[in-house]
Scaffold this active site. Structure first.
Site, PDB file in Angstrom:
ATOM      1  N   PRO A 113       0.877  -1.365  -0.011  1.00 44.73           N
ATOM      2  CA  PRO A 113       0.092  -0.118   0.155  1.00 44.73           C
ATOM      3  C   PRO A 113       0.776   1.187  -0.027  1.00 44.73           C
ATOM      4  O   PRO A 113       0.169   2.451  -0.077  1.00 44.73           O
ATOM      5  CB  PRO A 113      -0.876  -0.473   1.233  1.00 44.73           C
ATOM      6  CG  PRO A 113       0.191  -0.875   2.225  1.00 44.73           C
ATOM      7  CD  PRO A 113       0.760  -1.851   1.369  1.00 44.73           C
ATOM      8  N   ARG A 139      -5.393  -2.537  -4.652  1.00 44.25           N
ATOM      9  CA  ARG A 139      -4.270  -2.152  -3.892  1.00 44.25           C
ATOM     10  C   ARG A 139      -3.380  -0.799  -4.311  1.00 44.25           C
ATOM     11  O   ARG A 139      -3.143  -0.156  -3.564  1.00 44.25           O
ATOM     12  CB  ARG A 139      -3.421  -3.422  -3.547  1.00 44.25           C
ATOM     13  CG  ARG A 139      -3.991  -4.383  -2.787  1.00 44.25           C
ATOM     14  CD  ARG A 139      -3.050  -5.611  -2.918  1.00 44.25           C
ATOM     15  NE  ARG A 139      -1.428  -5.531  -2.728  1.00 44.25           N
ATOM     16  CZ  ARG A 139      -1.100  -5.233  -1.426  1.00 44.25           C
ATOM     17  NH1 ARG A 139      -1.965  -5.355  -0.260  1.00 44.25           N
ATOM     18  NH2 ARG A 139       0.188  -5.164  -1.045  1.00 44.25           N
ATOM     19  N   CYS A 232       9.330 -10.789   3.750  1.00 40.67           N
ATOM     20  CA  CYS A 232       8.803 -10.788   5.390  1.00 40.67           C
ATOM     21  C   CYS A 232       8.708 -12.309   5.672  1.00 40.67           C
ATOM     22  O   CYS A 232       7.823 -12.634   6.578  1.00 40.67           O
ATOM     23  CB  CYS A 232       7.755 -10.031   5.457  1.00 40.67           C
ATOM     24  SG  CYS A 232       6.044 -10.488   4.713  1.00 40.67           S
TER      25      CYS A 232
END
Length: 456
Positions: A113, A139, A232
């Site tokens: 985002p 998005r 991540c």
């Protein structure tokens, strides 16, 4: 305590060995909230003086801070002024490590985002160009809002599959950030719902997707350029495995050690994959049991120097504007080169410099939307208000953050000026930082704040 998938636990036990109990214990601890102030709008000293809630520095991020999860930073007027971005602390690392400087041509590949794009835009300081892309149209709309809120004047926002961009931007970018789609293991503590996705798809699905993105993106990096690859997740397949794919298939690419160091960092593990190169040790892995953040993997790569391709920006003629638009633009206190203006369906844009032909691409925004040219008037945009400094417009109404009219304004209500303001468009500010527009008439400020951004 987060209830982890058994398969995940078993694999992490094999990887971490004696460290595993400490890693597991970390899931019992509370996550850390983070904000990153906007260096396009304020300095570190200004931020620390006016921060609206208690903050402490994230030690490896120059403009990153921890805040208490009891606070509500998204409800404060300073958030609506684009003064900071709410971002998990370890996720600040990829944009921190990429050595962007003003004037660079920068590509954020999987940008929504906007956490990393907003920091890249701040590093550019309005010079050069930032191309931010996300394949998801919905998005990408959030990405657009966040870049506009942050005051970026030189962004191109796209919503395309990376492979469709390869030939358009071959050898074009000085810096590229690939924050790749991944299995999200590093976010299990923060967002336990991600574990269902992990169980459904596993790591191989994302590893394959990462390689497709890298094959599309690496040709867009100019010789001598630098790229960050980040995830991540803790998965060696998606981290060291994807890096090793780059080294094996692109011999002009190398993993280099970033200038940023921190005692809590761990580094890449070539021994966790088959035939892992020693270069993988230059990558950084953030473990939540060693640092105050969630899990992240970050690697800085550089392409060997060589001959660069030359790009010629499309030549624009001067746009013919009605007097109302010319009069308004004359009141704006930053340079607006007329050869970079484009009028499309009554919308006036200030285009970034040095872009190749974009025809046929799904463009969410090209440059800064200045406003709409309507019959006998010009309506300035919310994006322009956010891109201005208070001193860059000649009619301003500034309020203290505690003034109740600030909230009324952010809820799109009409307010009455407590000080004298001229009739016409007025830049509404809080504590010296722009929020949006109002149109004044005899001291009444008719609200022009963008309805879709209103405070709920």
């Amino acid at each position: 305590m987060v209830n982890l998938p058994e398969k995940f636990e078993n694999r992490m036990r094999e990887l971490l060995l004696e460290e595993f109990p400490e890693f597991l214990k970390g899931f019992e601890e509370e996550r850390h909230g983070g904000v990153r102030f906007n260096s396009l709008k304020l300095t570190k000293e200004e931020w620390e003086r006016i921060a609206p809630f208690a903050v402490t520095s994230v030690p490896w991020i120059d403009n990153g801070y921890y805040y208490s999860l009891e606070d509500q930073p998204a409800k404060h007027p300073f958030y609506f002024a684009g003064m900071y971005y709410i971002q998990e602390p370890s996720a600040m690392t990829p944009a921190r490590i990429l050595p962007v400087k003003p004037g660079d041509k920068v590509f954020d590949v999987c940008a929504a985002p906007g956490g990393k794009s907003t920091e890249l835009a701040a590093k550019l300081q309005g010079e050069g160009v930032l191309v931010s892309n996300d394949i998801s149209n919905s998005r990408a709309k959030a990405l657009l809002k966040n870049l506009e809120l942050f005051g970026s004047r030189n962004s191109l926002i796209l919503s395309e599959a990376p492979g469709k961009l390869t030939d358009r931007f071959r050898g074009f970018f000085d810096k590229i950030l690939v924050d790749a789609p991944c299995s999200g293991e590093g976010m299990f503590r923060k967002s336990p719902a991600i574990m269902k996705n992990w169980e459904q798809y596993g790591v191989e699905y994302y590893h394959k997707l990462q390689l497709e993105i890298l094959d599309a993106v690496i040709p867009m990096l100019k010789p001598g350029g630098m790229m960050v690859y980040s995830t991540c997740t803790f998965s060696p397949e998606e981290d060291e495995g994807s890096l090793q794919y780059i080294l094996d298939n692109y011999p002009d690419m190398h993993v280099v050690k970033p200038e940023l160091t921190f005692e809590g960092f761990s580094y890449g593990r070539p021994d966790w994959i088959e035939n892992g190169s020693e270069e993988l040790k230059n990558a950084i892995r953030i473990w939540p049991h060693k640092m105050n953040g969630e899990g992240h993997f970050v690697a800085l790569l550089q392409k060997d120097a060589g001959a660069e391709e030359v790009y010629y920006a499309p030549t624009k003629g001067k746009v013919s504007l009605p007097a109302e638009a010319e009069d308004f633009l004359a009141r704006v206190g930053f340079e607006i080169p007329r050869e970079r203006l484009e009028l499309r369906e009554d919308r006036l844009y200030l285009l970034p410099e040095q872009l190749p032909n974009l025809k046929g691409l799904r463009i969410m925004r090209s440059g800064l939307l200045l406003g709409e040219v309507k019959k006998n008037r010009f309506e300035p945009s919310q994006a322009l208000a956010c891109a201005l400094r208070m001193e860059e417009f000649d009619a301003v109404y500034n309020m203290d953050a505690e003034d109740e009219d600030v909230i009324r304004y952010l809820k799109c209500e009409t307010i009455t000026a407590k000080t004298e303001v001229p009739d016409g468009f007025v830049l509404i500010c809080v504590a010296g930082y722009p929020l949006g527009w109002a149109k004044a008439q005899n001291g009444t400020l008719k609200n022009k704040y963008l309805p879709g951004w209103r405070m709920m």
